[in-house]
Scaffold this active site. Structure first.
Site, PDB file in Angstrom:
ATOM      1  N   GLU A   3     -27.112 -39.724  12.938  1.00 24.24           N
ATOM      2  CA  GLU A   3     -26.826 -39.893  14.371  1.00 24.24           C
ATOM      3  C   GLU A   3     -27.718 -38.975  15.217  1.00 24.24           C
ATOM      4  OE1 GLU A   3     -24.067 -37.872  16.632  1.00 24.24           O
ATOM      5  OE2 GLU A   3     -22.991 -36.983  14.952  1.00 24.24           O
ATOM      6  N   LYS A  62     -13.835 -31.732  14.267  1.00 22.44           N
ATOM      7  CA  LYS A  62     -13.779 -30.399  14.866  1.00 22.44           C
ATOM      8  C   LYS A  62     -12.342 -29.974  15.107  1.00 22.44           C
ATOM      9  CE  LYS A  62     -17.858 -28.736  15.483  1.00 22.44           C
ATOM     10  NZ  LYS A  62     -18.811 -29.478  16.281  1.00 22.44           N
ATOM     11  N   ALA A 110     -13.993 -43.224  20.472  1.00 22.92           N
ATOM     12  CA  ALA A 110     -14.306 -44.584  20.015  1.00 22.92           C
ATOM     13  C   ALA A 110     -14.783 -44.587  18.563  1.00 22.92           C
ATOM     14  CB  ALA A 110     -15.367 -45.199  20.921  1.00 22.92           C
ATOM     15  N   ASP A 111     -15.117 -43.409  18.026  1.00 21.68           N
ATOM     16  CA  ASP A 111     -15.538 -43.329  16.622  1.00 21.68           C
ATOM     17  C   ASP A 111     -14.480 -43.932  15.705  1.00 21.68           C
ATOM     18  OD1 ASP A 111     -17.638 -41.847  17.650  1.00 21.68           O
ATOM     19  OD2 ASP A 111     -17.071 -39.962  16.663  1.00 21.68           O
TER      20      ASP A 111
HETATM   21  N1  PSU Z   1     -18.796 -33.516  16.278  1.00 22.26           N
HETATM   22  C1  PSU Z   1     -19.684 -32.526  16.135  1.00 22.26           C
HETATM   23  N2  PSU Z   1     -20.863 -32.540  16.815  1.00 22.26           N
HETATM   24  C2  PSU Z   1     -21.143 -33.577  17.650  1.00 22.26           C
HETATM   25  C3  PSU Z   1     -20.203 -34.643  17.760  1.00 22.26           C
HETATM   26  C4  PSU Z   1     -19.049 -34.566  17.068  1.00 22.26           C
HETATM   27  O1  PSU Z   1     -19.438 -31.607  15.376  1.00 22.26           O
HETATM   28  O2  PSU Z   1     -22.209 -33.561  18.274  1.00 22.26           O
HETATM   29  C5  PSU Z   1     -20.542 -35.843  18.587  1.00 22.26           C
HETATM   30  C6  PSU Z   1     -20.657 -37.081  17.682  1.00 22.26           C
HETATM   31  O3  PSU Z   1     -21.781 -37.812  18.070  1.00 22.26           O
HETATM   32  C7  PSU Z   1     -19.375 -37.826  17.948  1.00 22.26           C
HETATM   33  C8  PSU Z   1     -19.147 -37.492  19.395  1.00 22.26           C
HETATM   34  O4  PSU Z   1     -19.500 -39.211  17.732  1.00 22.26           O
HETATM   35  O5  PSU Z   1     -19.498 -36.130  19.506  1.00 22.26           O
HETATM   36  C9  PSU Z   1     -17.720 -37.730  19.806  1.00 22.26           C
HETATM   37  O6  PSU Z   1     -17.609 -37.626  21.187  1.00 22.26           O
HETATM   38  P1  PSU Z   1     -16.258 -38.089  21.908  1.00 22.26           P
HETATM   39  O7  PSU Z   1     -15.223 -37.089  21.494  1.00 22.26           O
HETATM   40  O8  PSU Z   1     -16.572 -38.053  23.379  1.00 22.26           O
HETATM   41  O9  PSU Z   1     -15.981 -39.479  21.411  1.00 22.26           O
END
Ligand code: PSU
Ligand code: MN
Length: 300
Positions: free
Chosen positions: A23, A157, A139-140
């Site tokens: 990614e 995380k 959305a993941d």
């Molecule tokens: N977790 C990490 N580093 C990141 C991300 C997640 O440790 O950079 C990024 C990934 O690309 C993940 C996104 O898909 O954050 C999720 O963002 P959101 O919570 O806005 O869906």
């Protein structure tokens, strides 16, 4: 041939060789410069050394790229106008000539569409704390439930609601396979203590499960969770204190929506210092190597 594919990736897919998707939001919004570009290059090298072809995915000037070249990686790492592109942002970004890093959801979608079976990242997005009120769920999770791909990560995380994320993965029908672990990893920490139903100890066994899931499953994805390498994990007490501070700052500053994850990551990196970036780098490298092994095992 698919015009979004880089030449190495197109050749590898045509020849039936192992390919690993990577990614790019981790490059654009996950790590500070210049560590982000160093890691982007290093991950590709790790995948190659482990015997597979890397396909870093992103959007450059409205063009989807599955297998960014060296200039493309540098542009995403260094340009100031880069967006964070979730799966829903792909159409708008392409139509308007946008440039951005793709999140896990967007990357998983584009990788599967290109015929790539395995994808490595650091942490999956998940259910945010307080999601009952804000409805902030990455959305993941939904994308993984309906996309035929295997994602290798080190859990989610700790800034998220981790037990809630595991519940949501169960609801969505996504199998979670512990790689050499009986508990869900905690990204910077080796374990959250939350038990997993399935543990596998080698890439061939993981490949067997992926094949069986394809045969009897719903057509969605598989999550493989691989703990941060021993020695790179953070001290739990320091981690917990930094997390409290980051969550407090996000609340205080009223951070919402797509800005939440990048804000909290940057705050943690600032408070914890180089050890946080080092842990992040170590775990993503380990995931990239494992993904390459799984991709090869799937061919056998
Ligand atoms: N977790 C990490 N580093 C990141 C991300 C997640 O440790 O950079 C990024 C990934 O690309 C993940 C996104 O898909 O954050 C999720 O963002 P959101 O919570 O806005 O869906
Ligand atoms: Mn969100």
């Amino acid at each position: 041939m698919d015009s979004t594919l880089g030449p190495d990736v197109a050749a590898a897919l045509a020849a039936g060789r192992a390919v690993v998707a990577l990614e790019s939001t981790i490059i654009t919004h996950g790590l500070p410069r210049p560590d982000n570009l160093t890691l982007a290059r290093r991950l590709e090298q790790v995948v190659r050394e482990a015997g597979a072809v890397p396909a870093t995915i992103g959007v450059l000037d409205g063009q989807v790229r599955v297998g960014l070249d060296a200039a493309g990686l540098a542009a995403l790492a260094e340009r100031r106008d880069v967006l964070k592109l979730s799966v829903r942002d792909l159409g708008p970004a392409v139509a308007t000539g946008g440039t951005g890093g793709t999140t896990v959801s967007a990357t998983a979608h584009l990788a599967a569409r290109a015929g790539i079976a395995v994808f490595a990242t650091g942490g999956l997005g998940g259910v945010h704390r307080g999601a009952a009120g804000t409805r902030d769920v990455s959305a993941d999770l939904d994308t993984l439930s309906r996309t035929p791909i295997t994602v290798v990560c080190s859990g989610v995380k700790s800034l998220l609601d981790v037990p809630g994320t595991l519940e949501q993965l169960e609801t969505l029908g996504v199998p979670v396979l512990g790689y050499r672990t009986d508990t869900f990893p905690g990204f910077y920490l080796a374990s959250t203590g939350l038990p997993l139903d399935w543990r596998l100890d080698d890439p061939a066994a993981v490949a067997d499960v992926i094949r069986a899931h394809r045969a009897v499953g719903t057509g969605g994805g598989v999550l493989v969770v691989n703990p941060v390498p021993v020695g790179a994990a953070l001290d739990p007490a320091a981690h917990d204190a930094a997390l409290e501070a980051a969550l407090g700052a996000a609340e205080h500053e009223g951070i919402r929506g797509k800005h939440v994850t990048p804000f909290l990551l940057a705050h943690l990196q600032q408070t914890l210092g180089p050890s946080a970036v080092a842990a992040n780098v170590a775990l993503v490298e380990s995931n990239a190597a494992l993904a390459a092994q799984i991709a090869q095992a799937l061919l056998g």
